[in-house]
Design a protein around this motif. Structure first.
Motif, PDB file in Angstrom:
ATOM      1  N   PRO A   2      28.981  26.923   3.731  1.00 56.63           N
ATOM      2  CA  PRO A   2      30.415  26.736   3.990  1.00 56.63           C
ATOM      3  C   PRO A   2      31.064  27.994   4.590  1.00 56.63           C
ATOM      4  CG  PRO A   2      29.899  25.927   1.818  1.00 56.63           C
ATOM      5  CD  PRO A   2      28.685  26.644   2.311  1.00 56.63           C
ATOM      6  N   GLY A   3      30.579  29.177   4.186  1.00 58.04           N
ATOM      7  CA  GLY A   3      31.119  30.406   4.760  1.00 58.04           C
ATOM      8  C   GLY A   3      30.852  30.505   6.247  1.00 58.04           C
ATOM      9  N   LEU A   4      29.632  30.157   6.657  1.00 57.58           N
ATOM     10  CA  LEU A   4      29.300  30.169   8.082  1.00 57.58           C
ATOM     11  C   LEU A   4      30.092  29.118   8.850  1.00 57.58           C
ATOM     12  CD1 LEU A   4      25.433  30.684   7.939  1.00 57.58           C
ATOM     13  CD2 LEU A   4      27.169  32.346   8.622  1.00 57.58           C
ATOM     14  N   LEU A   5      30.262  27.955   8.257  1.00 55.54           N
ATOM     15  CA  LEU A   5      31.060  26.918   8.907  1.00 55.54           C
ATOM     16  C   LEU A   5      32.518  27.333   9.041  1.00 55.54           C
ATOM     17  CD1 LEU A   5      29.557  23.726   7.245  1.00 55.54           C
ATOM     18  CD2 LEU A   5      29.236  24.506   9.598  1.00 55.54           C
ATOM     19  N   LEU A   6      33.030  28.025   8.042  1.00 58.50           N
ATOM     20  CA  LEU A   6      34.402  28.515   8.098  1.00 58.50           C
ATOM     21  C   LEU A   6      34.567  29.568   9.192  1.00 58.50           C
ATOM     22  CD1 LEU A   6      37.202  28.374   6.770  1.00 58.50           C
ATOM     23  CD2 LEU A   6      36.448  30.152   5.214  1.00 58.50           C
ATOM     24  N   LEU A   7      33.603  30.482   9.302  1.00 59.24           N
ATOM     25  CA  LEU A   7      33.648  31.479  10.369  1.00 59.24           C
ATOM     26  C   LEU A   7      33.562  30.837  11.747  1.00 59.24           C
ATOM     27  CD1 LEU A   7      31.414  34.339   8.937  1.00 59.24           C
ATOM     28  CD2 LEU A   7      33.877  34.373   9.315  1.00 59.24           C
ATOM     29  N   ASP A   8      32.706  29.842  11.894  1.00 57.92           N
ATOM     30  CA  ASP A   8      32.596  29.142  13.173  1.00 57.92           C
ATOM     31  C   ASP A   8      33.896  28.424  13.518  1.00 57.92           C
ATOM     32  OD1 ASP A   8      31.114  28.104  15.489  1.00 57.92           O
ATOM     33  OD2 ASP A   8      31.311  26.171  14.452  1.00 57.92           O
ATOM     34  N   ALA A   9      34.514  27.794  12.541  1.00 56.63           N
ATOM     35  CA  ALA A   9      35.782  27.104  12.781  1.00 56.63           C
ATOM     36  C   ALA A   9      36.871  28.088  13.200  1.00 56.63           C
ATOM     37  CB  ALA A   9      36.215  26.338  11.532  1.00 56.63           C
ATOM     38  N   CYS A  10      36.919  29.251  12.552  1.00 59.91           N
ATOM     39  CA  CYS A  10      37.905  30.269  12.930  1.00 59.91           C
ATOM     40  C   CYS A  10      37.666  30.749  14.352  1.00 59.91           C
ATOM     41  CB  CYS A  10      37.866  31.440  11.953  1.00 59.91           C
ATOM     42  SG  CYS A  10      38.507  31.051  10.331  1.00 59.91           S
ATOM     43  N   HIS A  11      36.401  30.945  14.711  1.00 63.61           N
ATOM     44  CA  HIS A  11      36.072  31.363  16.072  1.00 63.61           C
ATOM     45  C   HIS A  11      36.494  30.304  17.088  1.00 63.61           C
ATOM     46  CE1 HIS A  11      33.937  33.137  19.402  1.00 63.61           C
ATOM     47  NE2 HIS A  11      33.283  31.993  19.572  1.00 63.61           N
ATOM     48  N   GLN A  12      36.207  29.046  16.794  1.00 63.55           N
ATOM     49  CA  GLN A  12      36.584  27.955  17.692  1.00 63.55           C
ATOM     50  C   GLN A  12      38.102  27.848  17.838  1.00 63.55           C
ATOM     51  OE1 GLN A  12      34.543  25.987  19.472  1.00 63.55           O
ATOM     52  NE2 GLN A  12      32.714  26.972  18.683  1.00 63.55           N
ATOM     53  N   LEU A  13      38.812  28.004  16.739  1.00 62.59           N
ATOM     54  CA  LEU A  13      40.280  27.942  16.796  1.00 62.59           C
ATOM     55  C   LEU A  13      40.859  29.107  17.593  1.00 62.59           C
ATOM     56  CD1 LEU A  13      41.107  26.823  13.161  1.00 62.59           C
ATOM     57  CD2 LEU A  13      41.554  25.548  15.244  1.00 62.59           C
ATOM     58  N   ALA A  14      40.310  30.301  17.401  1.00 63.65           N
ATOM     59  CA  ALA A  14      40.792  31.468  18.143  1.00 63.65           C
ATOM     60  C   ALA A  14      40.536  31.305  19.638  1.00 63.65           C
ATOM     61  CB  ALA A  14      40.126  32.733  17.623  1.00 63.65           C
ATOM     62  N   THR A  15      39.367  30.774  19.994  1.00 63.72           N
ATOM     63  CA  THR A  15      39.048  30.537  21.406  1.00 63.72           C
ATOM     64  C   THR A  15      39.995  29.511  22.005  1.00 63.72           C
ATOM     65  OG1 THR A  15      36.731  31.053  20.981  1.00 63.72           O
ATOM     66  CG2 THR A  15      37.217  29.827  22.980  1.00 63.72           C
ATOM     67  N   ALA A  16      40.257  28.444  21.287  1.00 66.11           N
ATOM     68  CA  ALA A  16      41.176  27.410  21.773  1.00 66.11           C
ATOM     69  C   ALA A  16      42.590  27.954  21.913  1.00 66.11           C
ATOM     70  CB  ALA A  16      41.159  26.213  20.825  1.00 66.11           C
ATOM     71  N   GLN A  17      43.009  28.788  20.959  1.00 62.20           N
ATOM     72  CA  GLN A  17      44.365  29.341  21.026  1.00 62.20           C
ATOM     73  C   GLN A  17      44.505  30.299  22.210  1.00 62.20           C
ATOM     74  OE1 GLN A  17      46.928  28.396  18.849  1.00 62.20           O
ATOM     75  NE2 GLN A  17      48.138  29.372  20.445  1.00 62.20           N
ATOM     76  N   ARG A  18      43.472  31.119  22.459  1.00 62.79           N
ATOM     77  CA  ARG A  18      43.519  32.022  23.620  1.00 62.79           C
ATOM     78  C   ARG A  18      43.620  31.221  24.921  1.00 62.79           C
ATOM     79  NH1 ARG A  18      39.930  35.121  20.616  1.00 62.79           N
ATOM     80  NH2 ARG A  18      38.124  34.125  21.576  1.00 62.79           N
ATOM     81  N   GLY A  19      42.885  30.128  25.000  1.00 63.25           N
ATOM     82  CA  GLY A  19      42.965  29.274  26.185  1.00 63.25           C
ATOM     83  C   GLY A  19      44.327  28.639  26.335  1.00 63.25           C
ATOM     84  N   HIS A  20      44.936  28.289  25.239  1.00 59.50           N
ATOM     85  CA  HIS A  20      46.269  27.681  25.276  1.00 59.50           C
ATOM     86  C   HIS A  20      47.347  28.713  25.621  1.00 59.50           C
ATOM     87  CE1 HIS A  20      49.395  24.800  24.320  1.00 59.50           C
ATOM     88  NE2 HIS A  20      49.963  25.707  23.540  1.00 59.50           N
ATOM     89  N   ASP A  21      47.186  29.943  25.184  1.00 60.49           N
ATOM     90  CA  ASP A  21      48.179  30.991  25.423  1.00 60.49           C
ATOM     91  C   ASP A  21      48.093  31.598  26.805  1.00 60.49           C
ATOM     92  OD1 ASP A  21      49.120  30.646  22.883  1.00 60.49           O
ATOM     93  OD2 ASP A  21      48.036  32.367  22.031  1.00 60.49           O
ATOM     94  N   ARG A  22      47.026  31.356  27.531  1.00 61.08           N
ATOM     95  CA  ARG A  22      46.848  31.918  28.863  1.00 61.08           C
ATOM     96  C   ARG A  22      47.943  31.354  29.786  1.00 61.08           C
ATOM     97  NH1 ARG A  22      41.316  30.547  29.979  1.00 61.08           N
ATOM     98  NH2 ARG A  22      40.866  31.955  28.279  1.00 61.08           N
ATOM     99  N   PRO A  23      48.595  32.217  30.568  1.00 60.04           N
ATOM    100  CA  PRO A  23      49.644  31.705  31.470  1.00 60.04           C
ATOM    101  C   PRO A  23      49.034  30.785  32.534  1.00 60.04           C
ATOM    102  CG  PRO A  23      49.301  34.072  31.797  1.00 60.04           C
ATOM    103  CD  PRO A  23      48.424  33.651  30.675  1.00 60.04           C
ATOM    104  N   ARG A  24      49.761  29.747  32.809  1.00 64.26           N
ATOM    105  CA  ARG A  24      49.286  28.765  33.792  1.00 64.26           C
ATOM    106  C   ARG A  24      49.995  28.986  35.120  1.00 64.26           C
ATOM    107  NH1 ARG A  24      48.082  23.376  30.470  1.00 64.26           N
ATOM    108  NH2 ARG A  24      47.518  24.414  28.539  1.00 64.26           N
ATOM    109  N   HIS A  25      49.287  28.804  36.184  1.00 67.48           N
ATOM    110  CA  HIS A  25      49.877  28.907  37.517  1.00 67.48           C
ATOM    111  C   HIS A  25      50.381  27.536  37.928  1.00 67.48           C
ATOM    112  CE1 HIS A  25      48.383  32.970  37.935  1.00 67.48           C
ATOM    113  NE2 HIS A  25      47.181  32.555  37.559  1.00 67.48           N
ATOM    114  N   LYS A  26      51.599  27.523  38.423  1.00 69.25           N
ATOM    115  CA  LYS A  26      52.167  26.253  38.858  1.00 69.25           C
ATOM    116  C   LYS A  26      51.669  25.942  40.268  1.00 69.25           C
ATOM    117  CE  LYS A  26      56.327  26.562  36.141  1.00 69.25           C
ATOM    118  NZ  LYS A  26      57.786  26.589  36.137  1.00 69.25           N
ATOM    119  N   ALA A  27      51.226  24.736  40.434  1.00 66.00           N
ATOM    120  CA  ALA A  27      50.799  24.292  41.771  1.00 66.00           C
ATOM    121  C   ALA A  27      51.980  23.659  42.476  1.00 66.00           C
ATOM    122  CB  ALA A  27      49.650  23.291  41.641  1.00 66.00           C
ATOM    123  N   HIS A  28      52.275  24.150  43.681  1.00 68.25           N
ATOM    124  CA  HIS A  28      53.424  23.594  44.436  1.00 68.25           C
ATOM    125  C   HIS A  28      52.928  22.708  45.526  1.00 68.25           C
ATOM    126  CE1 HIS A  28      56.481  25.896  42.395  1.00 68.25           C
ATOM    127  NE2 HIS A  28      55.718  26.964  42.507  1.00 68.25           N
TER     128      HIS A  28
END
Length: 69
Positions: free
Chosen positions: A43-69
């Motif tokens: 469970p400890g390893l699964l918890l660490l993996d979940a935290c890593h996955q969440l952090a990666t997803a959050q970084r991708g979500h926080d990245r500024p997006r370029h608007k296409a015109h």
């Protein structure tokens, strides 16, 4: 929940002075610590993996997006 139960299991036994476990080294380290430790490790390893996955997803979500015109 699994980690919480394991902490309580080990902590109550430690607080009781290891009176409920067999004092022979093979039993204590092999069965009590080794086999029960799997229920902490997995469970400890699964918890660490979940935290890593969440952090990666959050970084991708926080990245500024370029608007296409």
């Amino acid at each position: 929940g699994q980690l919480y139960g394991d902490v309580l299991y080990f902590a109550t036994e430690a607080r009781a002075g290891w009176t409920h476990s067999d004092p022979r080294p093979f039993y204590f380290w092999g069965y009590f610590v080794g086999l029960n430790g799997v229920w902490v490790l997995v469970p400890g390893l699964l918890l660490l993996d979940a935290c890593h996955q969440l952090a990666t997803a959050q970084r991708g979500h926080d990245r500024p997006r370029h608007k296409a015109h």
